[in-house]
Design an enzyme around this catalytic site. Sequence first.
Site, PDB file in Angstrom:
ATOM      1  N   ASP A  77       0.873  -1.166   0.000  1.00  0.00           N
ATOM      2  CA  ASP A  77       0.000   0.000   0.000  1.00  0.00           C
ATOM      3  C   ASP A  77       0.917   1.225   0.000  1.00  0.00           C
ATOM      4  O   ASP A  77       1.637   1.462   0.978  1.00  0.00           O
ATOM      5  CB  ASP A  77      -0.867  -0.045   1.269  1.00  0.00           C
ATOM      6  N   VAL A  78       0.881   1.995  -1.077  1.00  0.00           N
ATOM      7  CA  VAL A  78       1.853   3.093  -1.221  1.00  0.00           C
ATOM      8  C   VAL A  78       1.664   4.202  -0.197  1.00  0.00           C
ATOM      9  O   VAL A  78       2.544   5.047  -0.025  1.00  0.00           O
ATOM     10  CB  VAL A  78       1.827   3.714  -2.646  1.00  0.00           C
ATOM     11  N   ASN A 104       2.232   5.820  -9.983  1.00  0.00           N
ATOM     12  CA  ASN A 104       0.958   5.779 -10.709  1.00  0.00           C
ATOM     13  C   ASN A 104      -0.247   5.500  -9.819  1.00  0.00           C
ATOM     14  O   ASN A 104      -1.348   5.971 -10.104  1.00  0.00           O
ATOM     15  CB  ASN A 104       1.055   4.700 -11.793  1.00  0.00           C
ATOM     16  N   TYR A 177     -10.066  14.299  -5.214  1.00  0.00           N
ATOM     17  CA  TYR A 177      -9.225  13.851  -6.335  1.00  0.00           C
ATOM     18  C   TYR A 177      -8.523  15.035  -7.007  1.00  0.00           C
ATOM     19  O   TYR A 177      -7.303  15.012  -7.229  1.00  0.00           O
ATOM     20  CB  TYR A 177     -10.107  13.102  -7.345  1.00  0.00           C
ATOM     21  N   LYS A 181      -4.423  15.879  -7.230  1.00  0.00           N
ATOM     22  CA  LYS A 181      -3.665  16.029  -8.473  1.00  0.00           C
ATOM     23  C   LYS A 181      -3.056  17.427  -8.575  1.00  0.00           C
ATOM     24  O   LYS A 181      -1.953  17.591  -9.118  1.00  0.00           O
ATOM     25  CB  LYS A 181      -4.549  15.710  -9.686  1.00  0.00           C
TER      26      LYS A 181
END
Length: 279
Positions: A77-78, A104, A177, A181
């Site tokens: 899990d990043v 990614n 989201y 970003k």
Amino acid sequence: MASTAAVTQGVIPVELLKGQKALVTGANSGIGKATAIGLGRAGADVVVNYVSGRDAAEEVVKEITSFGVRAAAYEADVSQEDQVTAVMDRMVQEFGTIDILVANAGMQRDAPFTEMALEQWQKVLDVNLTGQFLCAREATKEFRRRGVVPAVSSSAGKIICMSSVHQLIPWSGHVNYASSKGGVQMMMATLAQELAPHKIRVNAVAPGAIRTPINRGAWETPEAREELLRLIPYNRIGDPQDIAHAVVALASDLMDYVVGTTLYVDGGMTLFPGFATGG
Ligand code: BGC
């Protein structure tokens, strides 16, 4: 999308990334999967990171090894620091080093603003932004330890952050989201500035609407598809391979002087198509 497949089949130079070691996070589906396969096709050895869905990750590994390069699936899990450091330690142990990081892994948890739970906000920021921070930091330590190996690449390492057109385009109902970003954009540029003197190139790819499970609702019915195409001047929905090609190019020495750039791969979505007839 048969026409896209025909156009993109086999365009990747098979030795472009020969001898390089790549880590792609979230690589068992969608854009990550196509990118991992693209890097393998270009001659890189590839670590396929995934958080769940081991079988799908092993399928990707199988496809990559069919090109005659090495690949392995690592679960992590990043957003968890200890898991990211474990992945990097294991990669250095098993593959020797890392030359290319494709940060990614990402997710959406959409909701109208007043209905968005803190947990939804936090989770998306943790995976999409903190996850990239952790992976970039650990990869950078190895890039700096090893330095430039001219026979492999002109730079000491390449980081490619997966962003989105929504680092630029506000997106109602997706504040978590879009904010993640937007954060990726500034993180990428700041790291690019900080790490360029160490011969580490940091760049981003910003996909538009790419046909993957994350946005199925936006393309699976004819009505949704028609509405989506109105936002894309190039008049086709993207294919994961479109992104893979951009990443392979950016990771290669063909792009050795490209530092701190976001490459939009979006069929023109960021060109304000509403103004084609208005304004
Ligand atoms: C999102 C997709 C969306 C696309 C274009 C991407 O970053 O993940 O759900 O379709 O942007 O709006």
